[in-house]
Design an enzyme around this catalytic site. Structure first.
Site, PDB file in Angstrom:
ATOM      1  N   GLY A   1      -4.158   6.111  -4.037  1.00  0.00           N
ATOM      2  CA  GLY A   1      -2.816   6.813  -3.597  1.00  0.00           C
ATOM      3  C   GLY A   1      -1.903   7.223  -4.913  1.00  0.00           C
ATOM      4  O   GLY A   1      -1.635   8.578  -5.042  1.00  0.00           O
TER       5      GLY A   1
ATOM      6  N   HIS B   1     -11.481  -4.555  -4.052  1.00  0.00           N
ATOM      7  CA  HIS B   1     -11.816  -3.060  -4.179  1.00  0.00           C
ATOM      8  C   HIS B   1     -13.010  -2.671  -4.856  1.00  0.00           C
ATOM      9  O   HIS B   1     -13.309  -1.587  -5.436  1.00  0.00           O
ATOM     10  CB  HIS B   1     -10.604  -2.334  -5.161  1.00  0.00           C
ATOM     11  CG  HIS B   1      -9.144  -2.308  -4.612  1.00  0.00           C
ATOM     12  ND1 HIS B   1      -8.259  -2.724  -5.284  1.00  0.00           N
ATOM     13  CD2 HIS B   1      -8.642  -2.202  -3.275  1.00  0.00           C
ATOM     14  CE1 HIS B   1      -7.068  -2.832  -4.647  1.00  0.00           C
ATOM     15  NE2 HIS B   1      -7.583  -2.285  -3.354  1.00  0.00           N
TER      16      HIS B   1
ATOM     17  N   ASN C   1      -2.589  10.978  -7.149  1.00  0.00           N
ATOM     18  CA  ASN C   1      -1.452  11.928  -6.935  1.00  0.00           C
ATOM     19  C   ASN C   1      -0.347  11.768  -7.798  1.00  0.00           C
ATOM     20  O   ASN C   1       0.389  12.937  -8.145  1.00  0.00           O
ATOM     21  CB  ASN C   1      -0.994  11.774  -5.624  1.00  0.00           C
ATOM     22  CG  ASN C   1      -1.968  11.945  -4.487  1.00  0.00           C
ATOM     23  OD1 ASN C   1      -2.187  13.130  -4.449  1.00  0.00           O
ATOM     24  ND2 ASN C   1      -2.178  11.122  -3.674  1.00  0.00           N
TER      25      ASN C   1
ATOM     26  N   ARG D   1     -16.708  -2.756   6.918  1.00  0.00           N
ATOM     27  CA  ARG D   1     -16.173  -3.112   5.541  1.00  0.00           C
ATOM     28  C   ARG D   1     -15.749  -4.534   5.495  1.00  0.00           C
ATOM     29  O   ARG D   1     -15.240  -4.882   6.827  1.00  0.00           O
ATOM     30  CB  ARG D   1     -14.774  -2.439   5.270  1.00  0.00           C
ATOM     31  CG  ARG D   1     -13.894  -3.053   4.248  1.00  0.00           C
ATOM     32  CD  ARG D   1     -12.628  -2.472   3.808  1.00  0.00           C
ATOM     33  NE  ARG D   1     -12.136  -2.888   2.663  1.00  0.00           N
ATOM     34  CZ  ARG D   1     -10.740  -3.317   2.475  1.00  0.00           C
ATOM     35  NH1 ARG D   1     -10.037  -2.681   3.458  1.00  0.00           N
ATOM     36  NH2 ARG D   1     -10.218  -3.567   1.559  1.00  0.00           N
TER      37      ARG D   1
ATOM     38  N   ARG E   1       3.145  -6.726  -3.850  1.00  0.00           N
ATOM     39  CA  ARG E   1       2.734  -7.761  -4.519  1.00  0.00           C
ATOM     40  C   ARG E   1       3.059  -8.029  -5.847  1.00  0.00           C
ATOM     41  O   ARG E   1       2.859  -6.846  -6.628  1.00  0.00           O
ATOM     42  CB  ARG E   1       1.053  -7.931  -4.417  1.00  0.00           C
ATOM     43  CG  ARG E   1       0.732  -8.325  -3.038  1.00  0.00           C
ATOM     44  CD  ARG E   1      -0.839  -7.997  -2.896  1.00  0.00           C
ATOM     45  NE  ARG E   1      -1.341  -7.198  -1.839  1.00  0.00           N
ATOM     46  CZ  ARG E   1      -2.562  -6.566  -1.774  1.00  0.00           C
ATOM     47  NH1 ARG E   1      -3.383  -6.678  -2.688  1.00  0.00           N
ATOM     48  NH2 ARG E   1      -2.700  -5.666  -0.766  1.00  0.00           N
TER      49      ARG E   1
HETATM   50  P1  AMP Z   1      -3.146   3.820  -1.039  1.00  0.00           P
HETATM   51  O1  AMP Z   1      -3.229   2.385  -0.999  1.00  0.00           O
HETATM   52  O2  AMP Z   1      -4.499   4.287  -1.838  1.00  0.00           O
HETATM   53  O3  AMP Z   1      -3.347   4.435   0.411  1.00  0.00           O
HETATM   54  O4  AMP Z   1      -2.077   4.549  -1.809  1.00  0.00           O
HETATM   55  C1  AMP Z   1      -0.749   4.503  -1.195  1.00  0.00           C
HETATM   56  C2  AMP Z   1       0.241   4.550  -2.259  1.00  0.00           C
HETATM   57  O5  AMP Z   1       0.117   5.787  -2.682  1.00  0.00           O
HETATM   58  C3  AMP Z   1       1.705   4.889  -1.733  1.00  0.00           C
HETATM   59  O6  AMP Z   1       2.473   4.075  -2.528  1.00  0.00           O
HETATM   60  C4  AMP Z   1       2.103   6.282  -1.581  1.00  0.00           C
HETATM   61  O7  AMP Z   1       3.397   6.348  -2.168  1.00  0.00           O
HETATM   62  C5  AMP Z   1       1.408   6.362  -2.949  1.00  0.00           C
HETATM   63  N1  AMP Z   1       1.203   7.931  -3.085  1.00  0.00           N
HETATM   64  C6  AMP Z   1       0.630   8.937  -2.409  1.00  0.00           C
HETATM   65  N2  AMP Z   1       0.890  10.449  -2.883  1.00  0.00           N
HETATM   66  C7  AMP Z   1       1.731  10.021  -3.590  1.00  0.00           C
HETATM   67  C8  AMP Z   1       2.271  10.925  -4.556  1.00  0.00           C
HETATM   68  N3  AMP Z   1       2.275  12.339  -4.367  1.00  0.00           N
HETATM   69  N4  AMP Z   1       2.982  10.603  -5.675  1.00  0.00           N
HETATM   70  C9  AMP Z   1       3.224   9.226  -5.892  1.00  0.00           C
HETATM   71  N5  AMP Z   1       2.540   8.391  -5.230  1.00  0.00           N
HETATM   72  C10 AMP Z   1       2.084   8.712  -3.972  1.00  0.00           C
END
Ligand code: AMP
Length: 396
Positions: free
Chosen positions: A330, A179, A334, A90, A240
């Site tokens: 994330g 991204h 979710n 990457r 950010r």
């Molecule tokens: P990423 O950068 O894609 O790995 O996403 C990370 C973010 O996803 C973090 O702020 C986590 O809190 C959020 N996240 C992961 N699981 C959940 C969930 N079940 N509900 C809300 N946010 C989530």
């Protein structure tokens, strides 16, 4: 073909070994705290997660430890390094130079170096990872897969900033977007799920993670995206700020007696939902605090969703319509609550969620109701698989 996917940060290195034919992950893990002390997390398919505290002064030692773990007689995923057919790296910033992924040679390395001042935190680390792999796996083909490449199809009117034109001519100051691997993967997957030709769709991808960005994909091409010259522009993120009036920088610098670097640090690391809530940059903590009545956590959530909805609206205008809106990463994969809060703003477009489907998490799914004019989907992103596919594609 076995592809080792490497995502190298300044003090970390994430890896996955993927069989690109079956698309199975054979092993994955990460090296953390490189140059500080060192920790290797390794997990082979079907195996237990192993955590080893081990010294890794540089990225070369980190890569060496990963390779040793992969061929470990007890828990390794392969018998020898000869079973690694290629490495996919990457690379965050490809500038205007790279519009697609590319096989790495000395010329490519120099071109990546030449755009490093556009991504001073990321590209040098990516290059260190490339050099370390070259040293330890001489002769193994390697590909660079750029976060920016997918957005190189944006038209001039979308990527130019209304600044003196000479800044573009002299320094290539413009919107690049990030991204890209995720936006490309998710928009393609959405077309598959909907059973529609990719080239016929107007899709908006909301990549909502700790870093967050939105992309308008028209007929299979990125035509606009919310991140800019750097990953700071656009949405409210974990730490950010996203979009702010640039005058705020000068005002705060003067009031708080900060220099430019310190102000940028505030915008990058102390802002976003963390800065607003004062609670955390993690959306789970924010949701919990908001549920317990924390007003600033609630405000952070509301601001986050409002900004996403505004961008979706602007991209629907940019494409003169929208067929599908995808949630990924994330938070997008979710949090049904966040998806719902965003979609409420979009009812005017013909967005209507299926409440039951929206309760699901982390699966490929259409979550709009059957009579909704605009389809809404949840599509788990998989940047490592996309990098493995790109790398395998370059070798065919
Ligand atoms: P990423 O950068 O894609 O790995 O996403 C990370 C973010 O996803 C973090 O702020 C986590 O809190 C959020 N996240 C992961 N699981 C959940 C969930 N079940 N509900 C809300 N946010 C989530």
């Amino acid at each position: 073909m076995n592809i080792l996917v490497i995502n190298c940060g300044s003090s970390s290195l994430k890896f996955q070994l993927i069989d690109s034919d079956s698309e199975q992950v054979l092993a994955k893990g990460l090296c953390e705290r490189i140059g500080i002390d060192g920790r290797l997390v390794y997990q082979a398919a079907g195996g237990e997660k192993e955590i080893t505290e081990v010294s890794m002064p540089t990225h070369t030692e980190a890569v060496k430890l990963v390779l040793d773990a992969l061929i470990n007689p007890n828990t390794g995923a392969i018998k020898s390094l000869e079973e690694i057919d290629a490495v996919g790296h990457r690379v965050v910033h490809g500038g205007e130079e790279f519009t697609t992924s590319i096989l790495i040679d000395e010329e490519v390395i120099q071109a990546v170096e030449s755009v490093s001042d556009l991504a001073p935190l990321h590209n040098p680390a990516n290059l260190i990872g490339i050099r370390a792999c070259q040293q330890l796996m001489p002769g193994v083909p390697m590909a660079a897969v750029f976060d920016t490449a997918f957005h190189q199809t944006m038209p001039e009117k979308a990527y130019m900033y209304a600044l003196p034109y000479e800044y573009y001519e002299k320094y290539r100051v413009r919107k690049y977007g990030f991204h890209g691997t995720s936006h490309s993967y998710v928009s393609k997957r959405a077309a598959e799920i909907l059973g529609k030709p990719y080239e016929s769709l107007k899709t908006i991808v909301c990549h909502l993670g700790n870093g967050a960005s939105i992309c308008a994909v028209k007929n299979g091409k990125s035509i606009d995206t919310s991140m800019g010259l750097s990953p700071l522009e656009g949405l409210v993120m974990g730490t950010r700020s996203g979009d702010v009036d640039p005058s705020v920088l000068e005002f705060v610098a003067e009031k708080e007696n900060l220099d430019m670097q310190q102000v940028m640090n505030v915008l990058n690391k102390e802002s976003g939902v963390y800065g607003i809530s004062g609670v955390s940059s993690d959306f789970r903590d924010i949701e919990e605090a908001a549920d317990q009545g924390n007003k600033r956590a609630d405000l952070a959530q509301e601001m986050f969703c409002y900004r996403v909805a505004k961008y979706v609206g602007s991209y629907a205008a940019a494409m003169n319509g929208v067929d599908a809106i995808c949630f990924t990463a994330g938070v997008g994969e979710n949090s049904g609550m966040i998806r719902e809060k965003i979609c409420v703003y979009l009812e005017y477009l013909g967005v209507k969620l299926d409440e039951e489907a929206n309760k699901k998490r982390g699966v490929d799914l259409v979550i709009s109701s059957s009579d909704a004019k605009v389809k809404v989907l949840m599509v788990p992103t998989n940047e490592e698989l996309a990098i493995a596919r790109e790398t395998a594609g370059l070798l065919k």
